[in-house]
Each structure stands twice: as C-alpha cells, then as structure tokens.
Design a protein around this motif. Structure first.
Motif, PDB file in Angstrom:
ATOM      1  N   MET A 166       0.853  -1.190   0.000  1.00  0.00           N
ATOM      2  CA  MET A 166       0.000   0.000   0.000  1.00  0.00           C
ATOM      3  C   MET A 166       0.885   1.235   0.000  1.00  0.00           C
ATOM      4  O   MET A 166       1.805   1.354   0.811  1.00  0.00           O
ATOM      5  CB  MET A 166      -0.912   0.012   1.231  1.00  0.00           C
ATOM      6  CG  MET A 166      -1.850   1.204   1.270  1.00  0.00           C
ATOM      7  SD  MET A 166      -3.049   1.105   2.639  1.00  0.00           S
ATOM      8  CE  MET A 166      -1.932   1.203   4.041  1.00  0.00           C
ATOM      9  N   ARG A 167       0.610   2.138  -0.934  1.00  0.00           N
ATOM     10  CA  ARG A 167       1.440   3.328  -1.107  1.00  0.00           C
ATOM     11  C   ARG A 167       0.639   4.562  -0.699  1.00  0.00           C
ATOM     12  O   ARG A 167      -0.485   4.781  -1.165  1.00  0.00           O
ATOM     13  CB  ARG A 167       1.882   3.439  -2.567  1.00  0.00           C
ATOM     14  CG  ARG A 167       2.805   4.624  -2.840  1.00  0.00           C
ATOM     15  CD  ARG A 167       3.421   4.457  -4.205  1.00  0.00           C
ATOM     16  NE  ARG A 167       4.305   5.577  -4.513  1.00  0.00           N
ATOM     17  CZ  ARG A 167       5.348   5.513  -5.315  1.00  0.00           C
ATOM     18  NH1 ARG A 167       5.644   4.354  -5.882  1.00  0.00           N
ATOM     19  NH2 ARG A 167       6.085   6.566  -5.545  1.00  0.00           N
ATOM     20  N   VAL A 168       1.240   5.370   0.216  1.00  0.00           N
ATOM     21  CA  VAL A 168       0.579   6.581   0.701  1.00  0.00           C
ATOM     22  C   VAL A 168       1.603   7.706   0.771  1.00  0.00           C
ATOM     23  O   VAL A 168       2.584   7.602   1.524  1.00  0.00           O
ATOM     24  CB  VAL A 168      -0.046   6.368   2.090  1.00  0.00           C
ATOM     25  CG1 VAL A 168      -0.706   7.668   2.566  1.00  0.00           C
ATOM     26  CG2 VAL A 168      -1.054   5.238   2.064  1.00  0.00           C
ATOM     27  N   ALA A 169       1.380   8.772  -0.028  1.00  0.00           N
ATOM     28  CA  ALA A 169       2.189   9.998   0.051  1.00  0.00           C
ATOM     29  C   ALA A 169       3.680   9.721   0.046  1.00  0.00           C
ATOM     30  O   ALA A 169       4.431  10.191   0.894  1.00  0.00           O
ATOM     31  CB  ALA A 169       1.801  10.788   1.280  1.00  0.00           C
ATOM     32  N   GLY A 170       4.143   8.935  -0.867  1.00  0.00           N
ATOM     33  CA  GLY A 170       5.568   8.684  -1.014  1.00  0.00           C
ATOM     34  C   GLY A 170       6.111   7.584  -0.113  1.00  0.00           C
ATOM     35  O   GLY A 170       7.328   7.376  -0.072  1.00  0.00           O
ATOM     36  N   VAL A 219       7.727   0.075  11.551  1.00  0.00           N
ATOM     37  CA  VAL A 219       8.691  -0.951  11.152  1.00  0.00           C
ATOM     38  C   VAL A 219       8.410  -1.459   9.743  1.00  0.00           C
ATOM     39  O   VAL A 219       9.326  -1.801   8.984  1.00  0.00           O
ATOM     40  CB  VAL A 219       8.675  -2.109  12.171  1.00  0.00           C
ATOM     41  CG1 VAL A 219       9.383  -3.345  11.609  1.00  0.00           C
ATOM     42  CG2 VAL A 219       9.328  -1.677  13.474  1.00  0.00           C
ATOM     43  N   ASN A 220       7.140  -1.487   9.375  1.00  0.00           N
ATOM     44  CA  ASN A 220       6.758  -2.057   8.082  1.00  0.00           C
ATOM     45  C   ASN A 220       6.492  -0.996   7.010  1.00  0.00           C
ATOM     46  O   ASN A 220       5.932  -1.301   5.965  1.00  0.00           O
ATOM     47  CB  ASN A 220       5.500  -2.917   8.249  1.00  0.00           C
ATOM     48  CG  ASN A 220       5.772  -4.187   9.028  1.00  0.00           C
ATOM     49  OD1 ASN A 220       6.370  -5.130   8.521  1.00  0.00           O
ATOM     50  ND2 ASN A 220       5.345  -4.196  10.295  1.00  0.00           N
ATOM     51  N   THR A 221       6.922   0.230   7.265  1.00  0.00           N
ATOM     52  CA  THR A 221       6.742   1.312   6.300  1.00  0.00           C
ATOM     53  C   THR A 221       8.108   1.821   5.843  1.00  0.00           C
ATOM     54  O   THR A 221       9.001   2.039   6.661  1.00  0.00           O
ATOM     55  CB  THR A 221       5.941   2.471   6.924  1.00  0.00           C
ATOM     56  OG1 THR A 221       4.663   1.980   7.335  1.00  0.00           O
ATOM     57  CG2 THR A 221       5.739   3.594   5.913  1.00  0.00           C
ATOM     58  N   ARG A 222       8.270   2.002   4.567  1.00  0.00           N
ATOM     59  CA  ARG A 222       9.519   2.527   4.019  1.00  0.00           C
ATOM     60  C   ARG A 222       9.184   3.550   2.932  1.00  0.00           C
ATOM     61  O   ARG A 222       8.065   3.593   2.404  1.00  0.00           O
ATOM     62  CB  ARG A 222      10.358   1.396   3.425  1.00  0.00           C
ATOM     63  CG  ARG A 222       9.663   0.595   2.353  1.00  0.00           C
ATOM     64  CD  ARG A 222      10.514  -0.563   1.874  1.00  0.00           C
ATOM     65  NE  ARG A 222       9.796  -1.400   0.920  1.00  0.00           N
ATOM     66  CZ  ARG A 222       9.683  -1.117  -0.380  1.00  0.00           C
ATOM     67  NH1 ARG A 222      10.233  -0.017  -0.888  1.00  0.00           N
ATOM     68  NH2 ARG A 222       9.003  -1.931  -1.194  1.00  0.00           N
ATOM     69  N   ARG A 223      10.162   4.384   2.690  1.00  0.00           N
ATOM     70  CA  ARG A 223       9.974   5.384   1.656  1.00  0.00           C
ATOM     71  C   ARG A 223       9.920   4.726   0.297  1.00  0.00           C
ATOM     72  O   ARG A 223      10.729   3.843  -0.007  1.00  0.00           O
ATOM     73  CB  ARG A 223      11.120   6.405   1.696  1.00  0.00           C
ATOM     74  CG  ARG A 223      10.915   7.612   0.758  1.00  0.00           C
ATOM     75  CD  ARG A 223      12.062   8.601   0.890  1.00  0.00           C
ATOM     76  NE  ARG A 223      12.084   9.185   2.229  1.00  0.00           N
ATOM     77  CZ  ARG A 223      11.345  10.213   2.582  1.00  0.00           C
ATOM     78  NH1 ARG A 223      10.510  10.782   1.699  1.00  0.00           N
ATOM     79  NH2 ARG A 223      11.444  10.715   3.802  1.00  0.00           N
ATOM     80  N   ALA A 224       8.983   5.131  -0.509  1.00  0.00           N
ATOM     81  CA  ALA A 224       8.849   4.549  -1.846  1.00  0.00           C
ATOM     82  C   ALA A 224      10.008   4.997  -2.735  1.00  0.00           C
ATOM     83  O   ALA A 224      10.464   6.140  -2.643  1.00  0.00           O
ATOM     84  CB  ALA A 224       7.518   4.985  -2.471  1.00  0.00           C
ATOM     85  N   PRO A 225      10.509   4.108  -3.558  1.00  0.00           N
ATOM     86  CA  PRO A 225      11.607   4.490  -4.476  1.00  0.00           C
ATOM     87  C   PRO A 225      11.113   5.532  -5.494  1.00  0.00           C
ATOM     88  O   PRO A 225       9.957   5.535  -5.884  1.00  0.00           O
ATOM     89  CB  PRO A 225      11.945   3.171  -5.165  1.00  0.00           C
ATOM     90  CG  PRO A 225      10.735   2.305  -5.043  1.00  0.00           C
ATOM     91  CD  PRO A 225      10.102   2.698  -3.733  1.00  0.00           C
ATOM     92  N   ARG A 226      12.016   6.438  -5.808  1.00  0.00           N
ATOM     93  CA  ARG A 226      11.665   7.480  -6.776  1.00  0.00           C
ATOM     94  C   ARG A 226      11.535   6.869  -8.163  1.00  0.00           C
ATOM     95  O   ARG A 226      12.313   6.035  -8.567  1.00  0.00           O
ATOM     96  CB  ARG A 226      12.733   8.565  -6.788  1.00  0.00           C
ATOM     97  CG  ARG A 226      12.820   9.346  -5.493  1.00  0.00           C
ATOM     98  CD  ARG A 226      13.852  10.426  -5.620  1.00  0.00           C
ATOM     99  NE  ARG A 226      13.925  11.209  -4.381  1.00  0.00           N
ATOM    100  CZ  ARG A 226      14.759  12.233  -4.224  1.00  0.00           C
ATOM    101  NH1 ARG A 226      15.578  12.589  -5.231  1.00  0.00           N
ATOM    102  NH2 ARG A 226      14.773  12.891  -3.077  1.00  0.00           N
ATOM    103  N   ARG A 227      10.538   7.352  -8.873  1.00  0.00           N
ATOM    104  CA  ARG A 227      10.365   6.881 -10.243  1.00  0.00           C
ATOM    105  C   ARG A 227      11.218   7.714 -11.176  1.00  0.00           C
ATOM    106  O   ARG A 227      11.452   8.899 -10.952  1.00  0.00           O
ATOM    107  CB  ARG A 227       8.911   7.009 -10.655  1.00  0.00           C
ATOM    108  CG  ARG A 227       7.957   6.145  -9.821  1.00  0.00           C
ATOM    109  CD  ARG A 227       6.527   6.325 -10.286  1.00  0.00           C
ATOM    110  NE  ARG A 227       5.629   5.471  -9.517  1.00  0.00           N
ATOM    111  CZ  ARG A 227       4.325   5.432  -9.674  1.00  0.00           C
ATOM    112  NH1 ARG A 227       3.753   6.236 -10.612  1.00  0.00           N
ATOM    113  NH2 ARG A 227       3.559   4.643  -8.939  1.00  0.00           N
TER     114      ARG A 227
END
Length: 248
Positions: A1-5, A236-244
């Motif tokens: 699940m992706r939220v705000a980056g 713990v289970n949230t990480r920054r989404a990789p930049r496209r």
C-alpha cells in the motif's frame, strides 16, 4: 500500500509478533476495566448494606448470601472453651492467627462466629497463644462477612483435631459447625466487641488493596501499550517509496 511517497508492506515476523501481542494487551485492558466495574458494584452494595437498619441477631437470622456487609448487633455468651485460630495470618510483619470465637446468642438457638482480631505467634508454633479474655456475657457489633479466603484448599481444615483452641488452615463454616454441639450461623461477625479493651487487635484495613480507580489506571496503561505496539508495527513495516524515473 502506497501513501504519500511511502510504502506500507507488512513483513512476516513483525506481523506475527504483532498479531500475538495485540490481543493479549487488549484482553488485559478489558479485564482491568471489568475488575474496576466489579469493585464499583461491590462498593455500591456495601454502601446500601451500611445504610440499612442494624439487624438484631437475637431476633433474626441473617445469611451470608443475602446480608453480606449488613451491620449487626448481638448479645450473648462467648464460648471461650471452643475457639478457632485461623492460621497463616500476617499483620505488621508478624505471623499469627485470627481468633474466631462462637457467641451463643441471647434470644434464639444457635451462635455466631465472631472475628475477634489478630494475635501473633509467640515462641513455638506448638504452643498456641492465649487470646485476651472476654466477659461471659457481652454485646457485640460489627458486620456480616465471609472472612479470609484461600484459592486452593489442601488437606484437612485442622492440623490439631480434638484439641482446643482448634487451629484451622482455612475458613470452612461446615467443618466448624460440625465441631460444636449447637448450630452456627454461616457467616462471620467481623469487627468484634464493643468493649475495645478486651478484644484482640483488629485489622481495620479493607481486604482490597486498592479501589476501582487503580484498575482504570492499569486498563489505560494496557491500552496505551496496545496503541504503542500498533504504531511500532506500522513504522517498522513502512519505508519510503523508491523514486520513479523521469520516463517511469
């Protein structure tokens, strides 16, 4: 699940630990809330019983189930030849006994067992201490109570059968009734004699160590831990989404 980056992707082991701990914390919280409500109910019952008229034991026969906490008054004759010593009591860091003395009631057949208070063990356990004397006829006031309870009853109620005073390891009203040649009511009269100079020292502290407010505080702590655990699990289970890429 992706939220705000950021991407929330629960991993196996943190999620298993969370799934195990969260129900436990919530259960403990709700259990403490239930304990608080039980004590509020019991306090209300005690207050109602205290406001009720004083029962005269010579005229009526209360029962533990119907009249617990009721104020009572009795006149009669103490049977000091047949006293019970409730073992393994502690007061002011001293080990001793609660002295339970039958009071033969004036006005009706039978007796009530009066909790006359605490006496410490002096010297060897083989020699039972002598309680303070009582008048042969006395007026007693107090409340209807169950007396100290134990979680598990092991062995016979008494370890010196046939002797008096009779040392008992736990409260057993049926057993004590069988040891006497007159009927015994099914409750204790707690608090003892009006003549305070002739009674054993009484422990007036309530059997509860604390009231419902303490349980409310414990419940809040358990729910706060559940909230903190949830926050940690999410972090713990949230990480920054990789930049496209520009062309992505």
């Amino acid at each position: 699940m992706r939220v705000a980056g950021f991407v929330f992707a629960p991993r196996l082991w943190p999620t298993l630990a969370y799934a195990l701990l969260l129900p436990l914390l919530l259960t403990l919280g709700f259990w403490q809330m239930d304990r608080a409500e039980q004590k509020r109910t019991s306090l209300a019952e005690r207050a109602e019983a205290f406001r009720a008229p004083v029962l005269e034991l010579g005229a009526v026969k209360p029962t533990l189930d119907a009249d617990e906490y009721r104020r009572v008054r009795a006149t009669g004759e103490y049977d000091t030849e047949h006293q019970f010593y409730l073992d393994n009591r502690v007061k002011d860091d001293q080990v001793g006994y609660r002295v339970l003395t039958p009071l033969k009631l004036e006005g009706r057949d039978g007796a009530v067992l009066v909790d006359r208070g605490f006496i410490p063990i002096v010297g060897s356990r083989d020699s039972l201490p002598t309680p303070p004397p009582v008048e042969s006829e006395d007026a007693v006031t107090g409340r209807v109570g169950r007396g100290p309870s134990v979680g598990i009853r092991l062995g016979a109620p008494s370890d010196n059968p046939g002797e008096w005073p009779r040392r008992i390891q736990y409260m057993d009203m049926d057993y004590m009734d069988e040891q006497l040649d007159y009927p015994l009511d099914d409750y204790l009269l707690i608090e003892g004699s009006l003549k305070t100079d002739t009674v054993a020292r009484r422990d007036v502290r309530d059997a509860w160590r604390f009231g419902p407010e303490r349980h409310d505080g414990y419940a809040f702590q358990w729910f706060a831990l559940a909230f903190a655990l949830t926050t940690i699990w999410v972090v713990v289970n949230t990480r920054r989404a990789p930049r496209r890429g520009k062309n992505g």
